[in-house]
Design a protein around this motif. Structure first.
Motif, PDB file in Angstrom:
ATOM      1  N   SER A  67       0.835  -1.205   0.000  1.00 39.70           N
ATOM      2  CA  SER A  67       0.000   0.000   0.000  1.00 39.70           C
ATOM      3  C   SER A  67       0.867   1.251   0.000  1.00 39.70           C
ATOM      4  CB  SER A  67      -0.919   0.018   1.214  1.00 39.70           C
ATOM      5  OG  SER A  67      -1.867  -1.008   1.133  1.00 39.70           O
ATOM      6  N   ALA A  68       1.952   1.209   0.759  1.00 43.37           N
ATOM      7  CA  ALA A  68       2.884   2.337   0.762  1.00 43.37           C
ATOM      8  C   ALA A  68       3.590   2.460  -0.582  1.00 43.37           C
ATOM      9  CB  ALA A  68       3.906   2.170   1.886  1.00 43.37           C
ATOM     10  N   ALA A  69       3.905   1.330  -1.202  1.00 45.85           N
ATOM     11  CA  ALA A  69       4.586   1.361  -2.502  1.00 45.85           C
ATOM     12  C   ALA A  69       3.669   1.843  -3.625  1.00 45.85           C
ATOM     13  CB  ALA A  69       5.126  -0.028  -2.828  1.00 45.85           C
ATOM     14  N   LEU A  70       2.371   1.716  -3.451  1.00 50.36           N
ATOM     15  CA  LEU A  70       1.425   2.168  -4.473  1.00 50.36           C
ATOM     16  C   LEU A  70       1.312   3.692  -4.525  1.00 50.36           C
ATOM     17  CD1 LEU A  70      -0.702   1.412  -6.605  1.00 50.36           C
ATOM     18  CD2 LEU A  70      -2.358   1.185  -4.745  1.00 50.36           C
ATOM     19  N   LEU A  71       1.615   4.359  -3.429  1.00 49.44           N
ATOM     20  CA  LEU A  71       1.477   5.818  -3.375  1.00 49.44           C
ATOM     21  C   LEU A  71       2.317   6.556  -4.418  1.00 49.44           C
ATOM     22  CD1 LEU A  71       1.224   6.381   0.460  1.00 49.44           C
ATOM     23  CD2 LEU A  71      -0.553   6.753  -1.247  1.00 49.44           C
ATOM     24  N   PRO A  72       3.602   6.244  -4.587  1.00 47.86           N
ATOM     25  CA  PRO A  72       4.365   6.952  -5.627  1.00 47.86           C
ATOM     26  C   PRO A  72       3.827   6.710  -7.036  1.00 47.86           C
ATOM     27  CG  PRO A  72       5.851   5.857  -4.112  1.00 47.86           C
ATOM     28  CD  PRO A  72       4.474   5.397  -3.777  1.00 47.86           C
ATOM     29  N   ALA A  73       3.326   5.509  -7.283  1.00 45.66           N
ATOM     30  CA  ALA A  73       2.744   5.224  -8.603  1.00 45.66           C
ATOM     31  C   ALA A  73       1.501   6.076  -8.835  1.00 45.66           C
ATOM     32  CB  ALA A  73       2.410   3.746  -8.724  1.00 45.66           C
ATOM     33  N   LEU A  74       0.664   6.227  -7.812  1.00 44.17           N
ATOM     34  CA  LEU A  74      -0.509   7.075  -7.939  1.00 44.17           C
ATOM     35  C   LEU A  74      -0.106   8.543  -8.089  1.00 44.17           C
ATOM     36  CD1 LEU A  74      -2.932   5.479  -5.334  1.00 44.17           C
ATOM     37  CD2 LEU A  74      -3.124   5.399  -7.820  1.00 44.17           C
ATOM     38  N   ALA A  75       0.965   8.946  -7.427  1.00 45.88           N
ATOM     39  CA  ALA A  75       1.436  10.334  -7.549  1.00 45.88           C
ATOM     40  C   ALA A  75       1.917  10.626  -8.964  1.00 45.88           C
ATOM     41  CB  ALA A  75       2.548  10.592  -6.543  1.00 45.88           C
ATOM     42  N   VAL A  76       2.616   9.680  -9.568  1.00 48.02           N
ATOM     43  CA  VAL A  76       3.082   9.865 -10.947  1.00 48.02           C
ATOM     44  C   VAL A  76       1.903   9.999 -11.897  1.00 48.02           C
ATOM     45  CG1 VAL A  76       4.256   8.677 -12.857  1.00 48.02           C
ATOM     46  CG2 VAL A  76       5.312   8.762 -10.601  1.00 48.02           C
ATOM     47  N   LEU A  77       0.844   9.235 -11.640  1.00 44.73           N
ATOM     48  CA  LEU A  77      -0.358   9.298 -12.477  1.00 44.73           C
ATOM     49  C   LEU A  77      -1.232  10.505 -12.165  1.00 44.73           C
ATOM     50  CD1 LEU A  77      -1.387   5.541 -12.408  1.00 44.73           C
ATOM     51  CD2 LEU A  77      -0.306   6.780 -14.284  1.00 44.73           C
ATOM     52  N   GLY A  78      -0.908  11.229 -11.095  1.00 42.77           N
ATOM     53  CA  GLY A  78      -1.716  12.372 -10.700  1.00 42.77           C
ATOM     54  C   GLY A  78      -3.017  11.982 -10.028  1.00 42.77           C
ATOM     55  N   LEU A 110      -3.427  11.221  -6.661  1.00 43.66           N
ATOM     56  CA  LEU A 110      -3.440  11.325  -5.206  1.00 43.66           C
ATOM     57  C   LEU A 110      -4.572  12.240  -4.772  1.00 43.66           C
ATOM     58  CD1 LEU A 110       0.267  11.444  -3.989  1.00 43.66           C
ATOM     59  CD2 LEU A 110      -1.421   9.636  -3.735  1.00 43.66           C
ATOM     60  N   ARG A 111      -5.741  11.854  -5.136  1.00 44.65           N
ATOM     61  CA  ARG A 111      -6.978  12.549  -4.758  1.00 44.65           C
ATOM     62  C   ARG A 111      -8.081  11.499  -4.722  1.00 44.65           C
ATOM     63  NH1 ARG A 111      -6.089  14.103 -10.369  1.00 44.65           N
ATOM     64  NH2 ARG A 111      -7.857  13.371 -11.555  1.00 44.65           N
ATOM     65  N   PRO A 112      -9.168  11.788  -4.030  1.00 50.29           N
ATOM     66  CA  PRO A 112     -10.208  10.757  -3.881  1.00 50.29           C
ATOM     67  C   PRO A 112     -11.003  10.525  -5.169  1.00 50.29           C
ATOM     68  CG  PRO A 112     -10.828  12.757  -2.718  1.00 50.29           C
ATOM     69  CD  PRO A 112      -9.440  12.958  -3.221  1.00 50.29           C
ATOM     70  N   THR A 113     -10.500   9.648  -6.012  1.00 51.71           N
ATOM     71  CA  THR A 113     -11.176   9.287  -7.258  1.00 51.71           C
ATOM     72  C   THR A 113     -11.398   7.786  -7.281  1.00 51.71           C
ATOM     73  OG1 THR A 113      -9.095   8.972  -8.440  1.00 51.71           O
ATOM     74  CG2 THR A 113     -10.057  11.185  -8.509  1.00 51.71           C
ATOM     75  N   TRP A 114     -12.179   7.343  -8.246  1.00 50.56           N
ATOM     76  CA  TRP A 114     -12.435   5.912  -8.378  1.00 50.56           C
ATOM     77  C   TRP A 114     -11.185   5.174  -8.821  1.00 50.56           C
ATOM     78  CZ3 TRP A 114     -11.687   3.352 -12.909  1.00 50.56           C
ATOM     79  CH2 TRP A 114     -11.587   4.138 -14.068  1.00 50.56           C
ATOM     80  N   VAL A 115     -10.268   5.860  -9.512  1.00 46.54           N
ATOM     81  CA  VAL A 115      -9.040   5.206  -9.976  1.00 46.54           C
ATOM     82  C   VAL A 115      -8.189   4.774  -8.789  1.00 46.54           C
ATOM     83  CG1 VAL A 115      -6.910   5.534 -11.293  1.00 46.54           C
ATOM     84  CG2 VAL A 115      -9.054   6.488 -12.141  1.00 46.54           C
ATOM     85  N   ALA A 116      -8.034   5.663  -7.816  1.00 42.43           N
ATOM     86  CA  ALA A 116      -7.228   5.329  -6.640  1.00 42.43           C
ATOM     87  C   ALA A 116      -7.876   4.208  -5.830  1.00 42.43           C
ATOM     88  CB  ALA A 116      -7.036   6.567  -5.776  1.00 42.43           C
ATOM     89  N   LEU A 117      -9.189   4.280  -5.661  1.00 45.15           N
ATOM     90  CA  LEU A 117      -9.880   3.229  -4.916  1.00 45.15           C
ATOM     91  C   LEU A 117      -9.800   1.894  -5.654  1.00 45.15           C
ATOM     92  CD1 LEU A 117     -11.491   2.633  -2.363  1.00 45.15           C
ATOM     93  CD2 LEU A 117     -13.563   3.172  -3.645  1.00 45.15           C
ATOM     94  N   ALA A 118      -9.921   1.919  -6.970  1.00 49.74           N
ATOM     95  CA  ALA A 118      -9.803   0.683  -7.759  1.00 49.74           C
ATOM     96  C   ALA A 118      -8.387   0.119  -7.682  1.00 49.74           C
ATOM     97  CB  ALA A 118     -10.197   0.950  -9.202  1.00 49.74           C
ATOM     98  N   ASN A 124      -7.079   6.300   2.867  1.00 43.37           N
ATOM     99  CA  ASN A 124      -7.705   7.402   3.593  1.00 43.37           C
ATOM    100  C   ASN A 124      -6.681   8.453   3.993  1.00 43.37           C
ATOM    101  OD1 ASN A 124      -8.652   8.881   6.102  1.00 43.37           O
ATOM    102  ND2 ASN A 124     -10.515   7.818   5.525  1.00 43.37           N
ATOM    103  N   GLY A 125      -5.549   8.026   4.511  1.00 42.41           N
ATOM    104  CA  GLY A 125      -4.571   8.961   5.035  1.00 42.41           C
ATOM    105  C   GLY A 125      -3.781   9.721   4.001  1.00 42.41           C
ATOM    106  N   PHE A 126      -3.470   9.111   2.869  1.00 42.89           N
ATOM    107  CA  PHE A 126      -2.593   9.761   1.899  1.00 42.89           C
ATOM    108  C   PHE A 126      -3.285  10.113   0.586  1.00 42.89           C
ATOM    109  CE2 PHE A 126       0.319   7.469   4.671  1.00 42.89           C
ATOM    110  CZ  PHE A 126       1.184   8.482   5.015  1.00 42.89           C
ATOM    111  N   VAL A 127      -4.334   9.409   0.228  1.00 44.66           N
ATOM    112  CA  VAL A 127      -5.029   9.716  -1.027  1.00 44.66           C
ATOM    113  C   VAL A 127      -6.164  10.700  -0.768  1.00 44.66           C
ATOM    114  CG1 VAL A 127      -6.385   8.758  -2.925  1.00 44.66           C
ATOM    115  CG2 VAL A 127      -4.391   7.525  -2.085  1.00 44.66           C
ATOM    116  N   GLU A 128      -6.983  10.416   0.226  1.00 47.16           N
ATOM    117  CA  GLU A 128      -8.144  11.271   0.477  1.00 47.16           C
ATOM    118  C   GLU A 128      -7.806  12.528   1.276  1.00 47.16           C
ATOM    119  OE1 GLU A 128     -11.500   9.275   2.075  1.00 47.16           O
ATOM    120  OE2 GLU A 128     -11.501   7.740   0.524  1.00 47.16           O
ATOM    121  N   HIS A 129      -6.979  12.398   2.309  1.00 46.55           N
ATOM    122  CA  HIS A 129      -6.769  13.528   3.205  1.00 46.55           C
ATOM    123  C   HIS A 129      -5.349  14.051   3.238  1.00 46.55           C
ATOM    124  CE1 HIS A 129     -10.439  11.526   4.767  1.00 46.55           C
ATOM    125  NE2 HIS A 129     -10.868  12.754   4.639  1.00 46.55           N
TER     126      HIS A 129
END
Length: 120
Positions: free
Chosen positions: A18-29, A31-39, A69-74
């Protein structure tokens, strides 16, 4: 027969991935509460659930939810519970993804080393 991860090891793997997924989501832009991050987190839970015991799903889902919740949503690691019903639905979705994957890949039949009463 492949060995399945214990619940505690599954939780550790879920936290680490889960921690390793954060940089990948940041590269994709994302890191906000979207369905892509939840999926993405649901797919991660399913991937960890494939090699875990079904009982580990109760740890995998909440572990992934903490990062979502902690890093994508808030952002900044702050957990927020402004909408408890929505957060409960997120935890349920992530846990269900892990449980479904674990159950679909669970070994069938008798376990080796166990005695079974064949006369019954």
């Amino acid at each position: 027969m492949t060995a399945r991860l214990s619940p505690s090891m599954s939780a550790a793997v879920a936290l680490t991935t889960s921690a390793a997924l954060l940089p990948a989501l940041a590269v994709l832009g994302e890191l906000r509460p979207t369905w892509v991050a939840l999926a993405a987190y649901a797919a991660l839970c399913a991937a960890v659930g494939v090699s875990s015991r079904p009982s580990a799903a109760a740890l995998i889902g909440p572990a992934a939810w903490l990062f979502h919740n902690g890093f994508v949503e808030h952002r900044h690691g702050a957990l927020g519970l402004a909408a408890p019903a929505a957060e409960a639905a997120h935890v349920l979705l992530l846990t269900a993804a892990a449980l479904t994957a674990a159950l679909l890949t669970a070994p069938r039949g008798p376990r080796p080393g166990r005695r079974y009463d064949l006369a019954a």
